[in-house]
Design an enzyme around this catalytic site. Structure first.
Site, short mmCIF file in Angstrom:
data_model
loop_
_atom_site.label_atom_id
_atom_site.label_comp_id
_atom_site.label_asym_id
_atom_site.label_seq_id
_atom_site.Cartn_x
_atom_site.Cartn_y
_atom_site.Cartn_z
N GLY A 68 0.41 -1.10 0.13
CA GLY A 68 0.02 -0.23 -0.07
C GLY A 68 1.32 1.17 0.20
N ASP A 131 0.86 3.58 4.70
CA ASP A 131 -0.21 3.68 3.93
C ASP A 131 -1.18 4.32 4.51
OD1 ASP A 131 -1.50 1.48 4.51
OD2 ASP A 131 -1.49 1.03 2.24
N ASP A 134 -4.91 2.12 11.08
CA ASP A 134 -6.39 1.23 10.90
C ASP A 134 -5.92 0.80 12.14
OD1 ASP A 134 -8.93 0.32 11.21
OD2 ASP A 134 -8.59 -0.84 9.31
N GLY A 136 -3.73 -0.47 13.64
CA GLY A 136 -2.24 -0.57 14.52
C GLY A 136 -1.21 -2.15 14.57
N THR A 138 0.27 -3.59 12.08
CA THR A 138 1.20 -3.39 11.15
C THR A 138 2.35 -2.56 11.89
OG1 THR A 138 -0.29 -3.88 9.43
CG2 THR A 138 2.19 -3.43 9.24
N LEU A 139 2.40 -1.72 12.03
CA LEU A 139 3.32 -0.35 12.85
C LEU A 139 3.73 -0.66 14.19
CD1 LEU A 139 1.85 3.19 11.16
CD2 LEU A 139 3.91 1.36 10.73
N LYS A 162 -6.84 6.85 10.51
CA LYS A 162 -8.77 6.41 9.55
C LYS A 162 -9.25 6.57 11.82
CE LYS A 162 -10.17 3.08 6.98
NZ LYS A 162 -10.56 1.64 7.30
N ASP A 198 -5.79 -0.19 -1.77
CA ASP A 198 -6.31 -0.82 -2.87
C ASP A 198 -7.86 -1.74 -2.42
OD1 ASP A 198 -5.53 -2.92 -1.12
OD2 ASP A 198 -6.41 -4.55 -2.34
P1 IMP Z 1 -3.73 -2.27 10.49
O1 IMP Z 1 -2.43 -3.33 11.24
O2 IMP Z 1 -4.93 -2.56 11.22
O3 IMP Z 1 -3.56 -0.63 11.38
O4 IMP Z 1 -3.98 -2.34 9.30
C1 IMP Z 1 -2.69 -1.52 8.34
C2 IMP Z 1 -2.87 -1.88 6.52
O5 IMP Z 1 -4.29 -2.68 6.94
C3 IMP Z 1 -2.48 -1.20 5.84
O6 IMP Z 1 -1.21 -0.70 6.28
C4 IMP Z 1 -3.72 -1.09 4.59
O7 IMP Z 1 -2.70 -1.95 4.06
C5 IMP Z 1 -4.89 -2.12 5.28
N1 IMP Z 1 -5.97 -1.22 5.60
C6 IMP Z 1 -6.45 -0.29 6.64
N2 IMP Z 1 -7.31 0.13 5.95
C7 IMP Z 1 -7.68 0.45 4.50
C8 IMP Z 1 -8.87 1.13 3.99
O8 IMP Z 1 -9.33 2.22 4.23
N3 IMP Z 1 -7.83 0.35 1.96
C9 IMP Z 1 -6.66 -0.16 2.46
N4 IMP Z 1 -6.02 -0.60 2.98
C10 IMP Z 1 -6.42 -0.34 4.25
MG MG Z 2 -0.10 -1.44 3.90
#
Ligand code: IMP
Ligand code: MG
Length: 216
Positions: A68, A131, A134, A136, A138-139, A162, A198
């Site tokens: 992303g 990118d 959401d 959190g 991944t980070l 978000k 995406d």
């Molecule tokens: P997290 O680990 O829950 O913060 O998710 C983060 C990853 O989920 C991001 O790096 C995106 O690749 C994917 N993601 C979360 N929300 C969206 C969205 O609204 N559109 C596209 N990708 C998203």
């Molecule tokens: Mg991502």
């Protein structure tokens, strides 16, 4: 101040930006949340802010979290080099906790797979670029890994934050752990796509951020 997305309704359609899509994809796009010019302007501003965190003339490893962040990180890395005297390197990582389908139900255990070697980054200064923040996962996982590897100076930046409507406490804790140092834009709790992000694999090429109807 992180910009909120609240744009001129005249700019809210793809047609207003001269963008065409196959009909099936056009139908799932609700509106343009962040137009191309606003994205580019903010990327340059972010580069200027980030440059201040690294000593002049020093090396910084820009690490996009694929897939992303590829477009954002390419623009940000180039802007960083233009706005500073830094020696900008790139080391890509693939990390993900999502499948190909959109959204998650928030339940169950999710594994974050991180494809990065300690030798790529140990002892170096880094700029981790994602990118969107959401839930959190991944980070937070990347931050843990990098500190275990002895990365010296890591700045974490995300294009979009978000604003979750009703997050559970463990999601809030995860997001706090992810703690980006710099956010590009605050966005509402909707599925977005474009500029690298995406919708079920499509729309990454768009030069803007759009909200997507994931139920059609
Ligand atoms: P997290 O680990 O829950 O913060 O998710 C983060 C990853 O989920 C991001 O790096 C995106 O690749 C994917 N993601 C979360 N929300 C969206 C969205 O609204 N559109 C596209 N990708 C998203
Ligand atoms: Mg991502």
């Amino acid at each position: 101040m992180v910009p909120e997305t609240g744009i001129d309704p005249d700019c809210a359609t793809l047609a207003a930006h001269g963008i065409q899509l196959p009909r099936a994809l056009h139908r799932i796009v609700r509106r343009v949340l962040i137009p191309p010019a606003a994205l580019q302007e903010r990327v340059r501003e972010m580069a200027r802010l980030l440059a201040e965190h690294y000593p002049p003339e020093s090396e910084v490893v820009v690490t996009p979290v694929l897939t992303g962040a590829f477009m954002f990180a390419a623009d940000l890395g180039r802007a960083l080099a233009q706005e500073s005297t830094l020696d900008v390197h790139f080391a890509l990582t693939k990390a993900g906790s999502y499948g190909a389908a959109m959204g998650v139900d928030g339940s169950g255990v999710r594994t974050v797979i991180i494809d990065l070697q300690p030798s790529d980054v140990a002892g170096r200064s880094m700029l981790l670029v994602d990118d969107i923040l959401d839930h959190g996962f991944t980070l937070a996982a990347l931050r843990d890994r990098l500190s275990a590897w002895g990365v010296r100076n890591v700045q974490v930046c995300v294009l979009l934050n978000k604003q979750l409507e009703d997050p559970e406490p463990q999601i809030l804790a995860q997001r706090a752990k992810a703690a980006p140092d710099l956010v590009g834009f605050e966005i509402p709790d909707v599925w977005v796509a474009g500029y690298g992000l995406d919708a079920a694999g499509s729309l990454r090429h768009l030069p803007c951020i759009v909200s997507v109807d994931k139920d059609t």
